[in-house]
Design an enzyme around this catalytic site. Sequence first.
Site, PDB file in Angstrom:
ATOM      1  N   HIS A 192       1.325  -1.304  -0.006  1.00 22.08           N
ATOM      2  CA  HIS A 192       0.310  -0.184  -0.206  1.00 22.08           C
ATOM      3  C   HIS A 192       0.507   1.353  -0.470  1.00 22.08           C
ATOM      4  O   HIS A 192       0.139   1.989  -0.624  1.00 22.08           O
ATOM      5  CB  HIS A 192      -0.837   0.401   1.425  1.00 22.08           C
ATOM      6  CG  HIS A 192      -2.049  -1.220   0.649  1.00 22.08           C
ATOM      7  ND1 HIS A 192      -1.858  -2.522   0.583  1.00 22.08           N
ATOM      8  CD2 HIS A 192      -3.070  -0.907   0.355  1.00 22.08           C
ATOM      9  CE1 HIS A 192      -3.224  -3.700   0.375  1.00 22.08           C
ATOM     10  NE2 HIS A 192      -3.449  -2.062  -0.277  1.00 22.08           N
ATOM     11  N   GLU A 434     -11.215 -11.611  -5.404  1.00 25.59           N
ATOM     12  CA  GLU A 434      -9.455 -11.735  -4.686  1.00 25.59           C
ATOM     13  C   GLU A 434      -9.137 -12.589  -4.095  1.00 25.59           C
ATOM     14  O   GLU A 434      -7.907 -12.736  -3.803  1.00 25.59           O
ATOM     15  CB  GLU A 434      -9.233 -10.366  -4.114  1.00 25.59           C
ATOM     16  CG  GLU A 434     -10.029 -10.044  -3.113  1.00 25.59           C
ATOM     17  CD  GLU A 434     -10.170  -8.751  -2.183  1.00 25.59           C
ATOM     18  OE1 GLU A 434      -9.085  -7.468  -2.554  1.00 25.59           O
ATOM     19  OE2 GLU A 434     -10.872  -8.275  -1.778  1.00 25.59           O
ATOM     20  N   ASP A 458      -4.440  -9.408  -4.818  1.00 26.71           N
ATOM     21  CA  ASP A 458      -4.797 -10.613  -3.757  1.00 26.71           C
ATOM     22  C   ASP A 458      -4.665 -12.115  -4.457  1.00 26.71           C
ATOM     23  O   ASP A 458      -3.914 -12.650  -4.561  1.00 26.71           O
ATOM     24  CB  ASP A 458      -5.463 -10.282  -3.452  1.00 26.71           C
ATOM     25  CG  ASP A 458      -5.227  -8.992  -1.669  1.00 26.71           C
ATOM     26  OD1 ASP A 458      -4.436  -9.733  -0.966  1.00 26.71           O
ATOM     27  OD2 ASP A 458      -6.384  -7.744  -1.705  1.00 26.71           O
ATOM     28  N   CYS A 505      -9.648  -4.057 -11.089  1.00 27.96           N
ATOM     29  CA  CYS A 505      -8.914  -3.008 -10.419  1.00 27.96           C
ATOM     30  C   CYS A 505      -7.600  -3.511  -9.568  1.00 27.96           C
ATOM     31  O   CYS A 505      -7.552  -2.790  -9.136  1.00 27.96           O
ATOM     32  CB  CYS A 505      -9.996  -2.756  -8.999  1.00 27.96           C
ATOM     33  SG  CYS A 505     -10.379  -3.494  -8.372  1.00 27.96           S
TER      34      CYS A 505
END
Length: 586
Positions: A192, A434, A458, A505
């Site tokens: 992140h 995911e 993921d 995404c």
Amino acid sequence: MQSLTGIPVGSGVVVGRVFVLNDGQRIRAPRRAIDPADVPAELERFESARGVAIEELNGLHKHAATEMGEEAAKVFLFHIGALSDPAIVGPIRQAIEGELVSAEYASAEAIKTLADRFARHPDSTFRSKVSDLEDLSQRLLRHLTGRRAKTLADLEPHTVIVARDLTPSQTAAFDRAKVVAFATDLGGLTSHTAIIARALGLPAVVGLHDLTRHARDGQRVIVDAARGVIVLDPDDASIDAADAADQRARRSRITLHEDAEKPAITRDGVDIALVGNIEFPEEVDSVIADGGAGVGLYRTEFLYLTSDQEPTEEQHTAAYIDTVRRLGGRPLTIRTVDLGADKYTQGRSETPERNPFLGLRSIRYCLQNTEMFRTQLRAILRASAHGPMRIMFPLVTNIAEFRQAKYFLHEAMEDLAEAGEAYDENVPVGMMVEVPAAALQAKSFAREVDFFSIGTNDLVQYTLAVDRINERVAGLYTPIHPAVLKLIRDVSRVGNRGGIPVSCCGESAADPAFAALLIGLGVRTLSVTSSSLPRLKRAVRGLDSKRCERIAQKAIRFDSEADAGTYVRDRVRKLVPEVFDGWSGE
Ligand code: PEP
Ligand code: MG
């Protein structure tokens, strides 16, 4: 001159000076007695250090608010408040006057006593403040001792931050007028912190293993975010080459931007919706400027990551309405909080999980923290009255989770209806795909969801058993893997047959080669960081969907991911060579 290779994040080549952010350098304050006659001067020293610290924090707060918005900047408000709090200032003054000790010792002891009390407090809100109090103590000590602040507050222009690791909130608070790039020992492409770097358009190299052992403050450094290379003490020829590469990258960005207003349509006329991933409402503006048709993923958990307090329902609502308004009628897909794993809960938990990526994260966390979940759902629904919105749940692994989450959503709808508040009764509700289990069960889910959004960040880590933030296995993290492609194909097939929209995404959607595969597999909406949109649009406009289909069909049949990757990149590079110039995502 010394070169180190890591994982490229973002794009661009910059030359700057190293600033080693070493959070481990602590100032100690041994007990020092003072003369009774020195008490007024000591009190004055404390007051002056306190004033400078507040001023510094106000500056940090202002910078963060401009860069990332008020919500993200709130992290500094607690520090400012604490420095005016009688519970902290009172005991410091009393110790100087009554115990005749130095301002350094008095400050360190008073704050430590409070931090110890917070650490033992049954309420986690207090426990989570302990590290803030330690920070505060160090800040005061730095000003009292006159040591040069090793903080992000007083950076020189053209600074390259070098650190073992950076948190998303540290990265979000960088002063963009001074910080030109960063480089870390730890981290992966889809961590992140890397995601925030891309959101800020900041060149970075992560996963450099031991850069902090080699780098020194003030040292000249080249950060080549296109190739993932760091050069310490570069010679003149390397600097000239870096400058030239930077110029080329800038020109390429300007050229790519020329297509921002053009439609995202393949050569054979297939419309591809290109939308943006955001973490903060302010990012909507860049998504639109970069040619995005809306937002395909709003990572709402960043409301929590940049604040020490759990956001109130009003704060949630304000952020979501702000996002909807900025979009001006363009669609928004809002994801309910995806906390856990590397985000938030571990740092605050008394007993961190042993395997947090397989632990209590995302929808699982929400379903066990239902008050928090309900609060967010009501806020999302309130915002749904202001513009087009879809709601999606992260990491759904089994059908019961989706049903439970929907149950809470309906409950929140009833709450609002009872209170006479407006919301969109028909708001589409979907899920992230995911985990492999969800992809394999797509048919069952298709009976209950309004849309699928494939989260490759993921999905790749869970399919290949490769930790997405672990630089030691970063070489194994590859989205162009036949196993991953098969899962995507199956989800896309189920979606297209059942009339259920399927988007992607994950960060990989920004890679032109992977985007070609997604198009070939039938995915028609790609959601990426705004800075990646212009390149992706150029790629889409140069591709042909039928060719993409053939490339995907062949890639999926390879035995080895290495062969599949080489094949796909070679083919796509031939079709749209211009988008690979300076591209770092391979
Ligand atoms: C993903 O997993 O692909 C995704 C988009 O979610 P996040 O990166 O926030 O986990
Ligand atoms: Mg995810």
